[in-house]
Motif scaffolding. Structure first.
Motif, short mmCIF file in Angstrom:
data_model
loop_
_atom_site.label_atom_id
_atom_site.label_comp_id
_atom_site.label_asym_id
_atom_site.label_seq_id
_atom_site.Cartn_x
_atom_site.Cartn_y
_atom_site.Cartn_z
N PHE A 8 1.59 -4.83 -0.79
CA PHE A 8 1.20 -3.44 -0.56
C PHE A 8 2.36 -2.46 -0.76
N ARG A 9 3.58 -2.93 -0.68
CA ARG A 9 4.73 -2.07 -0.98
C ARG A 9 4.87 -1.89 -2.48
N TRP A 10 4.52 -2.93 -3.23
CA TRP A 10 4.72 -2.91 -4.67
C TRP A 10 3.51 -2.35 -5.42
N ILE A 11 2.31 -2.77 -5.01
CA ILE A 11 1.08 -2.32 -5.67
C ILE A 11 0.07 -1.97 -4.59
N ASP A 12 -0.04 -0.71 -4.30
CA ASP A 12 -0.95 -0.24 -3.25
C ASP A 12 -2.30 0.11 -3.89
N PRO A 13 -3.39 -0.51 -3.42
CA PRO A 13 -4.69 -0.25 -4.02
C PRO A 13 -5.19 1.19 -3.86
N THR A 14 -4.61 1.94 -2.94
CA THR A 14 -5.05 3.32 -2.72
C THR A 14 -4.30 4.30 -3.61
N GLU A 15 -3.31 3.82 -4.37
CA GLU A 15 -2.55 4.69 -5.27
C GLU A 15 -2.90 4.37 -6.72
N ALA A 55 -8.36 1.23 1.76
CA ALA A 55 -8.87 1.23 0.39
C ALA A 55 -10.39 1.15 0.40
N ASN A 56 -11.02 1.84 -0.55
CA ASN A 56 -12.48 1.75 -0.65
C ASN A 56 -12.86 0.60 -1.59
N TYR A 57 -14.15 0.34 -1.70
CA TYR A 57 -14.65 -0.79 -2.48
C TYR A 57 -14.18 -0.74 -3.93
N LYS A 58 -14.31 0.42 -4.57
CA LYS A 58 -13.92 0.57 -5.97
C LYS A 58 -12.42 0.30 -6.15
N GLN A 59 -11.61 0.84 -5.27
CA GLN A 59 -10.17 0.62 -5.35
C GLN A 59 -9.82 -0.85 -5.20
#
Length: 81
Positions: A8-15, A55-59
């Motif tokens: 989550f530090r490297w690849i955040d699904p909300t970004e 994060a939402n479903y799509k993310q």
């Protein structure tokens, strides 16, 4: 906890993670017999943690698809998409 996983530090699904430079992330099970897990559970744990982090479903689907493609790209299998 899984919520604090370094992914989550490297690849955040909300970004907008596809535009961000990050280290290569490969989801795997180093040794399923020793660790008592399977690949499907690794993705399920990541999905649940991403959901708990907002994060939402799509993310989540886009993020897991991205991680899966990275993992396949650098696996020992020759898989065509």
């Amino acid at each position: 906890t899984l919520l604090d996983h370094p992914v989550f530090r490297w690849i955040d699904p909300t970004e907008n993670f596809k535009e961000k430079k990050s280290p290569l992330i490969i989801v795997g099970t180093d040794d399923p017999a020793a660790f008592g897990t399977e690949l499907v559970y690794e993705y399920a744990f990541l999905a649940r943690a991403a959901e708990k982090r907002g994060a939402n479903y799509k993310q989540i689907i886009e993020w897991l698809t991205y991680l899966r493609k990275c993992s396949l790209k650098y696996s020992f299998f020759s898989i065509k998409e």
